[in-house]
Design a protein around this motif. Structure first.
Motif, PDB file in Angstrom:
ATOM      1  N   UNK A 141       0.912  -1.301   0.061  1.00  0.00           N
ATOM      2  CA  UNK A 141       0.067  -0.069  -0.010  1.00  0.00           C
ATOM      3  C   UNK A 141       0.785   1.274  -0.054  1.00  0.00           C
ATOM      4  N   UNK A 142       2.050   1.140   0.751  1.00  0.00           N
ATOM      5  CA  UNK A 142       2.889   2.475   0.923  1.00  0.00           C
ATOM      6  C   UNK A 142       3.410   2.651  -0.432  1.00  0.00           C
ATOM      7  N   UNK A 143       3.886   1.496  -1.168  1.00  0.00           N
ATOM      8  CA  UNK A 143       4.551   1.870  -2.447  1.00  0.00           C
ATOM      9  C   UNK A 143       3.825   2.261  -3.410  1.00  0.00           C
ATOM     10  N   UNK A 144       2.610   1.433  -3.690  1.00  0.00           N
ATOM     11  CA  UNK A 144       1.564   2.216  -4.582  1.00  0.00           C
ATOM     12  C   UNK A 144       1.387   3.659  -4.403  1.00  0.00           C
ATOM     13  N   UNK A 145       1.188   4.243  -3.394  1.00  0.00           N
ATOM     14  CA  UNK A 145       1.095   5.632  -3.269  1.00  0.00           C
ATOM     15  C   UNK A 145       2.455   6.467  -3.472  1.00  0.00           C
ATOM     16  N   UNK A 146       3.678   5.579  -3.052  1.00  0.00           N
ATOM     17  CA  UNK A 146       4.997   6.233  -3.167  1.00  0.00           C
ATOM     18  C   UNK A 146       5.022   6.515  -4.822  1.00  0.00           C
ATOM     19  N   UNK A 147       4.722   5.336  -5.582  1.00  0.00           N
ATOM     20  CA  UNK A 147       5.039   5.354  -7.002  1.00  0.00           C
ATOM     21  C   UNK A 147       4.441   6.457  -7.788  1.00  0.00           C
ATOM     22  N   UNK A 148       3.317   6.831  -7.218  1.00  0.00           N
ATOM     23  CA  UNK A 148       2.396   8.075  -7.866  1.00  0.00           C
ATOM     24  C   UNK A 148       2.937   9.051  -7.559  1.00  0.00           C
ATOM     25  N   UNK A 149       3.529   9.403  -6.203  1.00  0.00           N
ATOM     26  CA  UNK A 149       4.241  10.568  -6.151  1.00  0.00           C
ATOM     27  C   UNK A 149       5.744  10.612  -6.838  1.00  0.00           C
ATOM     28  N   UNK A 150       6.267   9.523  -7.008  1.00  0.00           N
ATOM     29  CA  UNK A 150       7.691   9.514  -7.819  1.00  0.00           C
ATOM     30  C   UNK A 150       7.191   9.603  -9.357  1.00  0.00           C
ATOM     31  N   UNK A 151       6.189   9.157  -9.861  1.00  0.00           N
ATOM     32  CA  UNK A 151       5.797   9.676 -11.194  1.00  0.00           C
ATOM     33  C   UNK A 151       5.371  11.009 -11.419  1.00  0.00           C
ATOM     34  N   UNK A 152       4.820  11.669 -10.400  1.00  0.00           N
ATOM     35  CA  UNK A 152       4.363  12.952 -10.165  1.00  0.00           C
ATOM     36  C   UNK A 152       5.850  13.896 -10.325  1.00  0.00           C
ATOM     37  N   UNK A 153       6.925  13.683  -9.608  1.00  0.00           N
ATOM     38  CA  UNK A 153       7.863  14.171  -9.416  1.00  0.00           C
ATOM     39  C   UNK A 153       8.815  14.084 -10.768  1.00  0.00           C
ATOM     40  N   UNK A 154       8.957  12.810 -11.336  1.00  0.00           N
ATOM     41  CA  UNK A 154       9.914  12.671 -12.245  1.00  0.00           C
ATOM     42  C   UNK A 154       9.236  12.996 -13.612  1.00  0.00           C
ATOM     43  N   UNK A 155       7.880  13.144 -13.758  1.00  0.00           N
ATOM     44  CA  UNK A 155       7.241  13.737 -14.918  1.00  0.00           C
ATOM     45  C   UNK A 155       7.662  15.157 -15.209  1.00  0.00           C
ATOM     46  N   UNK A 181      10.053   5.104  -1.339  1.00  0.00           N
ATOM     47  CA  UNK A 181       9.827   4.723  -2.926  1.00  0.00           C
ATOM     48  C   UNK A 181       9.982   5.802  -3.845  1.00  0.00           C
ATOM     49  N   UNK A 182       9.607   7.031  -3.697  1.00  0.00           N
ATOM     50  CA  UNK A 182      10.321   8.005  -4.513  1.00  0.00           C
ATOM     51  C   UNK A 182      11.636   8.265  -4.471  1.00  0.00           C
TER      52      UNK A 182
END
Length: 644
Positions: A395-409, A444-445
């Motif tokens: 659960x934590x990584x799913x949210x973290x991946x979304x944050x990482x995608x927002x940052x890396x994009x 994760x991010x």
């Protein structure tokens, strides 16, 4: 059938509540800032000099700061140096094997197993093998020339040295801060023990006091080094030794008199505690006199503690060092087939290798996230904590991946990426004490940004789905591997290891009280070391068994009392070993005593029904007689329940 289904559903609901429960603890702001600084500062330096990619690699060494805990500076220095060398080696080896995925999968398993073994054997606090695995995988999944392995290892080493310097900065201001706090807590707990002497909570308070004494001894032992010898450490070591004697007197007095101590008695202990970190030590000069009604032995031990806390020490007095097992003793004690540490490390390495091989099959581009998730899940100390880690990580990584995608994009660069890394690391360290799922949101991010810094960020939807798939696969492999490989290994080891511990006490008693033993041969010391090693292994196996699925809770609950009695008896036998004027037992009495221990060992090993046997009189050691009887009573109760 329906009742079993309801029980399983109830246990699963309880597991979910535990997985997402928020711990109510103080936030570690100082450590969080240090973690952010050690991770972001190298990137900032790299940006200033136009080599930001090198800055990212150096920041991997900054992860060594995450292994910093509230521990003696001597232990902290040793541990972080070990971590720095391990991270550097992982970075170099990962770079060398970047072109060979099969060898890389095997190597990551070996690195994970080795790190898990050393952290388990030496009881180092920290994230164990996780960041060794992370650093290896990041370097193994780059397009870097393998000939740059030494460069990568050197850069990670530089980041690690930065972490070491930052972590050790407090030594210049308060080199014995942790040791002082531990001894102070020890005396505060002794005062609470005295207050509970005639109450129903005495046994609970006694156990808590004993664990506090053991924790303090471990802190003082790990905090010793020749270059740390000082009057202050000397004082703390003597106060700790005195605390054990006071504890013994309190227990002896309470067992014989069953009455309260006077108010002045435990108030005296509290004043000693307050004087330990006082500067100057004026408090100790105004200690109240104790009442005559208290035991003579206790008054003598408290008075001796007064002297230690208030007087100065001369250079010609012998320095008291808290004994600790050697590197060889610890290593050999953990490196055998009956060791929980060895088994856990071996399982960690095998399952991690399988995860790395599976990653190459499932993902042709970047294969680091599956084994990394697997390593994070298996970092749980027990089966139940592994379940919690799997749930939290997912659960934590799913949210973290979304944050990482927002940052890396947004393709952050320069000072912005430095600020992002600093903020995420700070938040991760603040969150880790609250809940691992919340921490995974920020960890994760960080991992993704560090890993993707060496590659071009492509399609967002593909990246997101790939990472989410990796998390699910990695969590599943870690969880299944933990369940399939020795899910009840600790419970199966308990009977044999408990019997082995009892028989080591039996041999120690024989060395102490036999008329035939030769004290000049060092036999007592050898048997005492074996007993302590077995107790340490038993403690680890017992704590692991408590977290296994389908464990017999009744058996484990009663074995808690057996284990405490074994600890107490070992303490009393060690005291007797220091008494060179002890009287030997006759062959008949010693034989009867050894029979008592053999019957308990057989009960533990073969699950016999146990009947208490008479304990022969041991001259001058009534407390040992009493503890053996308590141990027999605990065994009689525990023999009703089956461990397996």
């Amino acid at each position: 059938m329906q009742r079993r289904s309801q029980t399983a559903r109830s246990e699963f609901q309880q597991m979910l509540r535990q997985a997402f429960a928020i711990n109510k603890v103080p936030l570690p702001w100082a450590k969080a800032f240090g973690a952010g600084f050690c991770s972001a500062f190298p990137i900032l330096i790299g940006y200033w000099f136009g080599y930001i990619q090198y800055g990212f690699i150096i920041s991997l060494g900054g992860l060594a700061f995450l292994y910093t805990f509230n521990e003696p500076y001597v232990l902290r220095a040793k541990k972080i140096i070990f971590v720095v060398l391990g991270l550097s080696f992982s970075a170099g080896l990962g770079t060398v094997l970047s072109a060979n995925p099969i060898l890389s999968a095997v190597a990551v398993g070996i690195i994970g197993a080795a790190a898990a073994f050393f952290f388990g054997a030496y009881q180092f606090a920290g994230p164990s093998a996780l960041f060794f695995v992370l650093v290896f995988l990041i370097n193994a999944n780059t397009d870097t020339d393998p000939s740059l392995a030494i460069v990568h290892a050197a850069l990670v080493f530089c980041g690690g040295i930065l972490s070491l310097c930052y972590a050790m900065a407090g030594w210049f201001f308060s080199p014995l801060r942790v040791e002082t706090a531990a001894v102070k807590e020890e005396y505060q707990q002794l005062a609470l023990l005295m207050e509970s002497a005639d109450s129903s909570s005495f046994m609970e308070s006694r156990q808590k006091t004993w664990w506090t004494i053991k924790k303090t001894e471990a802190i003082l032992s790990s905090g010793y080094a020749r270059w740390m010898e000082s009057e202050e450490y000397w004082r703390l070591a003597l106060l700790h030794k005195q605390a054990k004697l006071i504890y013994s007197e309190i227990v002896e007095y309470s067992n014989e008199n069953k009455e309260r101590f006077s108010f002045k008695a435990f108030e005296s202990i509290r004043l000693i505690a307050s004087a330990i970190d006082a500067s100057p030590r004026e408090t100790a000069k105004h200690m109240p006199l104790q009442d005559e009604e208290n035991s003579t032995g206790l008054k003598k031990q408290i008075q001796q503690a007064y002297e230690y806390v208030s007087r100065n020490f001369s250079a010609d007095e012998p320095f008291l060092k808290i004994p600790k097992p050697s590197f060889k003793t610890i290593f050999l004690g953990s490196f055998n087939k009956n060791s929980m540490v060895f088994f856990s490390a071996l399982r960690f390495g095998i399952v991690l290798t399988i995860a790395a091989l599976a990653a190459n099959f499932f993902n042709e581009l970047t294969s680091y996230w599956i084994p990394l998730t697997c390593a994070a899940v298996m970092s749980g100390a027990t089966i139940l904590s592994t379940f919690n880690r799997a749930i939290q990580r997912t659960f934590g990584t799913i949210v973290g991946i979304l944050i990482a995608v927002a940052i890396l994009s947004q393709k952050p660069e320069g000072l912005l990426i430095v600020a992002v890394i600093f903020l995420l690391m700070l938040l991760a360290e603040l969150a880790i004490v609250l809940n691992y799922a919340v921490a995974s949101v920020f960890v994760t991010p960080i991992a993704l940004i560090l890993a993707e810094s060496t590659s071009t960020f492509g399609n967002i939807s593909y990246f997101t789905s790939a990472r989410l798939t990796d998390v699910i696969i990695g969590s599943a492999i870690g969880l299944i591997g933990t369940l399939l490989v020795g899910r009840r290994h600790a419970s199966s080891l308990l009977p044999r290891l408990m019997a082995k511990t009892i028989r080591s006490q039996q041999r120690f008693i024989s060395a102490l009280f036999s008329i035939h033993s030769k004290k000049t041969t060092g036999e007592e010391m050898i048997e005492q070391r074996k007993m302590n090693t077995n107790l340490t292994n038993l403690r680890l196996v017992f704590s692991t068994a408590q977290g296994e699925l389908s464990s017999n809770r009744n058996a484990l609950e009663t074995l808690q009392h057996v284990f405490f009695a074994l600890e107490q008896l070992s303490f009393l036998l060690a005291k007797a070993a220091d008494d060179k004027n002890r009287l030997p037992l006759s062959d008949a009495h010693l034989g009867q005593l050894l029979l008592v221990f053999e019957m308990m060992a057989n009960t533990a090993e073969k699950n016999w029904h146990f009947s208490e046997l008479p304990v022969p009189h041991i001259p001058r050691y009534k407390d040992i007689e009493r503890e053996i009887n308590d141990l027999q009573h605990a065994f009689k109760i525990s023999s009703i329940f089956a461990i397996n």
